[in-house]
Structures are given as structure tokens and as C-alpha cells.
Design a protein around this motif. Structure first.
Motif, PDB file in Angstrom:
ATOM      1  N   ARG A 169       0.833  -1.209   0.000  1.00 37.67           N
ATOM      2  CA  ARG A 169       0.000   0.000   0.000  1.00 37.67           C
ATOM      3  C   ARG A 169       0.867   1.258   0.000  1.00 37.67           C
ATOM      4  O   ARG A 169       0.579   2.218  -0.726  1.00 37.67           O
ATOM      5  CB  ARG A 169      -0.927  -0.006   1.223  1.00 37.67           C
ATOM      6  CG  ARG A 169      -1.854   1.215   1.304  1.00 37.67           C
ATOM      7  CD  ARG A 169      -2.784   1.134   2.489  1.00 37.67           C
ATOM      8  NE  ARG A 169      -3.709   0.000   2.384  1.00 37.67           N
ATOM      9  CZ  ARG A 169      -3.678  -1.064   3.174  1.00 37.67           C
ATOM     10  NH1 ARG A 169      -2.756  -1.153   4.142  1.00 37.67           N
ATOM     11  NH2 ARG A 169      -4.546  -2.032   3.018  1.00 37.67           N
ATOM     12  N   ASP A 181      -3.320   4.153  -8.431  1.00 40.87           N
ATOM     13  CA  ASP A 181      -4.593   3.607  -7.962  1.00 40.87           C
ATOM     14  C   ASP A 181      -4.495   2.080  -7.945  1.00 40.87           C
ATOM     15  O   ASP A 181      -4.029   1.477  -8.923  1.00 40.87           O
ATOM     16  CB  ASP A 181      -5.719   4.039  -8.897  1.00 40.87           C
ATOM     17  CG  ASP A 181      -7.098   3.746  -8.338  1.00 40.87           C
ATOM     18  OD1 ASP A 181      -7.321   2.604  -7.870  1.00 40.87           O
ATOM     19  OD2 ASP A 181      -7.957   4.639  -8.371  1.00 40.87           O
ATOM     20  N   PRO A 182      -4.916   1.433  -6.851  1.00 37.56           N
ATOM     21  CA  PRO A 182      -4.870  -0.035  -6.822  1.00 37.56           C
ATOM     22  C   PRO A 182      -5.574  -0.686  -8.014  1.00 37.56           C
ATOM     23  O   PRO A 182      -5.159  -1.767  -8.465  1.00 37.56           O
ATOM     24  CB  PRO A 182      -5.589  -0.372  -5.507  1.00 37.56           C
ATOM     25  CG  PRO A 182      -5.342   0.817  -4.639  1.00 37.56           C
ATOM     26  CD  PRO A 182      -5.374   1.994  -5.570  1.00 37.56           C
ATOM     27  N   ALA A 183      -6.593  -0.037  -8.534  1.00 39.40           N
ATOM     28  CA  ALA A 183      -7.323  -0.594  -9.669  1.00 39.40           C
ATOM     29  C   ALA A 183      -6.476  -0.654 -10.934  1.00 39.40           C
ATOM     30  O   ALA A 183      -6.818  -1.362 -11.889  1.00 39.40           O
ATOM     31  CB  ALA A 183      -8.584   0.223  -9.932  1.00 39.40           C
ATOM     32  N   GLN A 202      -3.317  -9.284  -3.184  1.00 40.01           N
ATOM     33  CA  GLN A 202      -4.297  -8.814  -4.176  1.00 40.01           C
ATOM     34  C   GLN A 202      -5.626  -8.505  -3.501  1.00 40.01           C
ATOM     35  O   GLN A 202      -6.238  -7.454  -3.734  1.00 40.01           O
ATOM     36  CB  GLN A 202      -4.466  -9.874  -5.267  1.00 40.01           C
ATOM     37  CG  GLN A 202      -5.449  -9.513  -6.372  1.00 40.01           C
ATOM     38  CD  GLN A 202      -6.893  -9.884  -6.034  1.00 40.01           C
ATOM     39  OE1 GLN A 202      -7.153 -10.859  -5.322  1.00 40.01           O
ATOM     40  NE2 GLN A 202      -7.828  -9.087  -6.532  1.00 40.01           N
ATOM     41  N   ARG A 203      -6.070  -9.412  -2.643  1.00 38.88           N
ATOM     42  CA  ARG A 203      -7.340  -9.192  -1.941  1.00 38.88           C
ATOM     43  C   ARG A 203      -7.224  -8.038  -0.946  1.00 38.88           C
ATOM     44  O   ARG A 203      -8.104  -7.168  -0.872  1.00 38.88           O
ATOM     45  CB  ARG A 203      -7.752 -10.472  -1.211  1.00 38.88           C
ATOM     46  CG  ARG A 203      -9.089 -10.355  -0.484  1.00 38.88           C
ATOM     47  CD  ARG A 203      -9.419 -11.635   0.256  1.00 38.88           C
ATOM     48  NE  ARG A 203      -8.489 -11.882   1.365  1.00 38.88           N
ATOM     49  CZ  ARG A 203      -8.522 -12.985   2.113  1.00 38.88           C
ATOM     50  NH1 ARG A 203      -9.413 -13.941   1.844  1.00 38.88           N
ATOM     51  NH2 ARG A 203      -7.668 -13.146   3.102  1.00 38.88           N
ATOM     52  N   LEU A 254      -5.312  -5.435  -0.894  1.00 43.58           N
ATOM     53  CA  LEU A 254      -5.165  -4.106  -1.499  1.00 43.58           C
ATOM     54  C   LEU A 254      -6.251  -3.815  -2.521  1.00 43.58           C
ATOM     55  O   LEU A 254      -6.253  -2.734  -3.124  1.00 43.58           O
ATOM     56  CB  LEU A 254      -3.784  -3.981  -2.161  1.00 43.58           C
ATOM     57  CG  LEU A 254      -2.581  -4.030  -1.216  1.00 43.58           C
ATOM     58  CD1 LEU A 254      -1.284  -3.957  -2.009  1.00 43.58           C
ATOM     59  CD2 LEU A 254      -2.643  -2.903  -0.195  1.00 43.58           C
ATOM     60  N   ASN A 255      -7.157  -4.768  -2.722  1.00 49.75           N
ATOM     61  CA  ASN A 255      -8.237  -4.615  -3.701  1.00 49.75           C
ATOM     62  C   ASN A 255      -7.681  -4.301  -5.091  1.00 49.75           C
ATOM     63  O   ASN A 255      -8.098  -3.351  -5.749  1.00 49.75           O
ATOM     64  CB  ASN A 255      -9.227  -3.534  -3.266  1.00 49.75           C
ATOM     65  CG  ASN A 255     -10.522  -3.573  -4.071  1.00 49.75           C
ATOM     66  OD1 ASN A 255     -10.927  -4.629  -4.587  1.00 49.75           O
ATOM     67  ND2 ASN A 255     -11.183  -2.432  -4.195  1.00 49.75           N
ATOM     68  N   LEU A 256      -6.739  -5.141  -5.514  1.00 50.63           N
ATOM     69  CA  LEU A 256      -6.152  -4.998  -6.847  1.00 50.63           C
ATOM     70  C   LEU A 256      -7.072  -5.724  -7.831  1.00 50.63           C
ATOM     71  O   LEU A 256      -6.875  -6.885  -8.159  1.00 50.63           O
ATOM     72  CB  LEU A 256      -4.741  -5.588  -6.880  1.00 50.63           C
ATOM     73  CG  LEU A 256      -3.789  -5.120  -5.768  1.00 50.63           C
ATOM     74  CD1 LEU A 256      -2.435  -5.793  -5.904  1.00 50.63           C
ATOM     75  CD2 LEU A 256      -3.638  -3.600  -5.773  1.00 50.63           C
ATOM     76  N   GLU A 257      -8.081  -5.009  -8.310  1.00 50.21           N
ATOM     77  CA  GLU A 257      -9.214  -5.622  -8.987  1.00 50.21           C
ATOM     78  C   GLU A 257      -8.855  -6.481 -10.190  1.00 50.21           C
ATOM     79  O   GLU A 257      -9.448  -7.527 -10.428  1.00 50.21           O
ATOM     80  CB  GLU A 257     -10.193  -4.523  -9.420  1.00 50.21           C
ATOM     81  CG  GLU A 257     -10.753  -3.705  -8.264  1.00 50.21           C
ATOM     82  CD  GLU A 257     -11.565  -2.525  -8.746  1.00 50.21           C
ATOM     83  OE1 GLU A 257     -11.649  -2.321  -9.976  1.00 50.21           O
ATOM     84  OE2 GLU A 257     -12.114  -1.793  -7.896  1.00 50.21           O
TER      85      GLU A 257
END
Length: 328
Positions: free
Chosen positions: A63, A72-74, A98-99, A101-104
Motif C-alpha cells: 500500500r 490507484d490499486p485498480a 491482491q485481496r 489491497l483490492n487490486l481488482e
């Protein structure tokens, strides 16, 4: 195919709160502060609590690297986690990052090469970016080495520690930052530096636990000789590959393995230790997390400016070794 330059756009790190000093270890081991400092250069280290795992440090480190890069994590395409102490065999720690940090849209995997893992992972991530397969690759080195330590073994219990570091790789504008050279090697060895238990050769049983096969073993003298020779060769040969002299380097970020090893290797390579960024005295040896934690410390201390030449190098169990030289 058009190849892109590659830069490190941001770094981050995370350490456990618990500080373990040499004085603390004197109470449980047949050792003293002077002995530890003279042989390792370590004065204190950070140890995870019983309920903390590798991803608990990897996620905050990742992060912070994204925040430093303004990413942006996305937008992260790929995550690589270098570790020999994953939270569990499956799912991968990269998946937990990945989960967390919400790395979509990110793919990813774990990479296991012991202390050399992060530098190996940087080379792999560089090739994803260079070829255009990804624009944002998050590379993390994370360990909880204290989970696999024999806390009665003076040779290892005073050295290893826990934590995580991370770097975000992105394409670089033409003519600016870039990776100039990298090296890597492997020598299959199951005698010098190893952790036998838990795999298909030595699955977990009462006997394997009793025999301490799930704990780190290190043959100190052989490790020292191998490390000094390997570190010195990596410095000179990686610089040769990039067409520069070691004296041209602004900074060397070595694996924080042992102060005596680093000093001996620099002497052999005819490079001043003043070029090395060292935090081993307060952080210890965090295996695959060692180089990225030190790199983040160096960046935040203002030790690097765009255009500087920086060399990262490491060696570890396997036996494995790796280096990467880049223009910052």
C-alpha cells in the motif's frame, strides 16, 4: 516489438512493532551483545507476534509503495510476492496481497528463492513491463522468518528477523530511468542453507517436527565463503554488463545478510562500503524482505535522485543469487 524503459515509481515497507535487542537474546541464549555485533553487525531486530503472518506486513508495504507512486490499486496489473515463509501453501501470499489491497484486475504469483527472491522478482517484473505485458507491477518481498527459526540455535536466532518491502514498476519515458543489467544464478545444494520440512520429500509428521526439519539450518562457514565470493562477483560482473565501473555507482543496496560478509565482499570487489546502504544494525536479516526494506529506507532518507546508478544484489538458499542495476 517495441521495448519500454522501466523505473521504480514508488517504494514502501513495514516492520513488526516488537523490537528484540541483543540484551533480550542474552537472556535466552549463550551469547552476549559484543559477540553478536562483532560477527553480524546486528544490535536489534523486529519479530512478529504469534498471531501475525507474512501478509500482515506485505499488504501495508504494498500500500505504501502504491501511495508513493500515486498509483490507484485498480490500475495494478500484476503482483509478485517473493517469500519463503508464505501465510500458507495455498492460496499464494500474492493472492492475499491482491485481496488485501483490492487490486481488482491483477494477476500474480509467489516466487521462492529465499533471500535472493526479491531481486529475482524485480527482474521478472521488469520483463513484464519492458515487453508491454503490464504497466504497473507490484513486487513485494516479505518474510516472517521467526516462524521457522530454531530459537535455541545461536547461529541463526540472532540473525533473522521479520518484515516486508515493496516496489512498484512502471514504464519509463525514453532516455530516462531504466534497468541496465541483471544477473542470476542457481547451484542446487541441500547441505549449506536449508529448510527441509513441509515439502513432498519431508512431509509434516511428528517425527519431522521432533527432528526440527521445519526450522532453518545454516552451515555458517560455508555460507560465509560462498556469500563473499558471490557478492563480490555480482558487483563487478553486473557493472561490466552495464558498461560502467563499480566506482560509478551512487548506491549499492545489498541483502543485509551479515556485516562481515558485506565488508569482505566490498574489499574483494575494491568498492568502498560507504557506497552501501546498510540498516542491518536495527533491522537484522529479513531474507527476501531485506533488499526492499533497505531500498525504501534509502529512498525516504533522500539517498537517491533520478539519474543515479543503483545496484541491488542478494544471495540465499538454493543456493541462489541475483542482482539488478538500474538508472534511478
Amino acid at each position: 516489438m517495441s521495448l519500454h524503459g522501466v523505473r521504480i515509481a514508488g517504494t514502501g515497507s513495514c516492520l513488526p512493532e516488537r523490537v528484540v535487542t541483543n540484551a533480550d537474546l542474552e537472556k535466552r541464549l549463550d551469547t552476549i551483545d559484543e559477540w553478536i555485533r562483532s560477527r553480524t553487525g546486528i544490535g536489534e531486530r523486529r519479530w512478529a507476534s504469534e498471531d501475525e503472518a507474512t501478509s500482515d506486513f506485505a499488504i501495508p508495504a504494498g500500500r505504501r509503495a502504491l501511495e508513493a507512486a500515486g498509483c490507484d490499486p485498480a490500475d495494478v496489473d500484476f503482483v509478485i510476492c517473493a517469500t519463503l515463509t508464505p501465510d500458507m501453501p495455498m492460496p499464494s501470499t500474492a493472492g492475499l496481497i491482491q485481496r488485501g489491497l483490492n487490486l481488482e484486475k491483477a494477476g500474480g504469483f509467489d516466487l521462492s528463492s529465499a533471500c535472493a527472491g526479491f531481486v529475482h522478482a524485480l527482474t521478472v517484473g521488469t520483463n513484464y513491463v519492458r515487453t508491454g505485458s503490464a504497466k504497473n507491477v507490484l513486487v513485494v518481498g516479505a518474510e516472517t522468518m521467526t516462524k521457522v527459526l530454531d530459537h535455541s540455535d545461536r547461529a541463526t536466532a540472532v540473525i533473522f528477523a521479520d518484515g516486508a518491502g515493496a516496489a512498484l514498476l512502471q514504464p519509463a519515458p525514453a532516455g530516462e530511468s531504466d534497468v541496465l543489467a541483471s544477473r542470476y544464478g542457481l547451484r542446487g545444494d541441500d547441505e549449506v542453507l536449508l529448510l527441509k520440512g513441509g515439502g513432498s520429500r519431508y512431509p509434516t509428521t511428528h517425527e519431522s517436527v521432533d527432528e526440527k526439519l521445519h526450522l532453518i539450518f545454516m552451515e555458517g562457514r560455508a555460507t560465509f565463503r560462498f556469500a563473499v565470493k558471490t557478492f563480490a562477483s555480482l558487483i563487478t560482473e553486473t557493472c561490466d554488463d552495464a558498461g560502467i565501473a563499480p566506482q560509478d555507482l551512487k548506491l549499492i543496496v545489498p541483502h543485509q545478510v551479515n556485516m562481515r560478509i558485506i565488508e569482505a565482499a566490498c574489499t574483494r570487489a575494491k568498492v568502498s562500503t560507504d557506497k552501501c546502504f546498510l540498516n542491518i544494525e536495527t533491522v537484522g536479516n529479513t531474507s527476501a524482505a531485506s533488499v526492499p526494506i533497505a531500498l525504501d529506507d534509502a529512498v525516504r532518507a533522500g539517498k537517491l535522485e533520478r539519474g543515479d546508478l543503483v545496484l541491488m544484489l542478494a544471495f540465499g538458499g538454493g543456493l541462489s543469487w541475483s542482482s539488478i542495476l538500474l538508472r534511478w
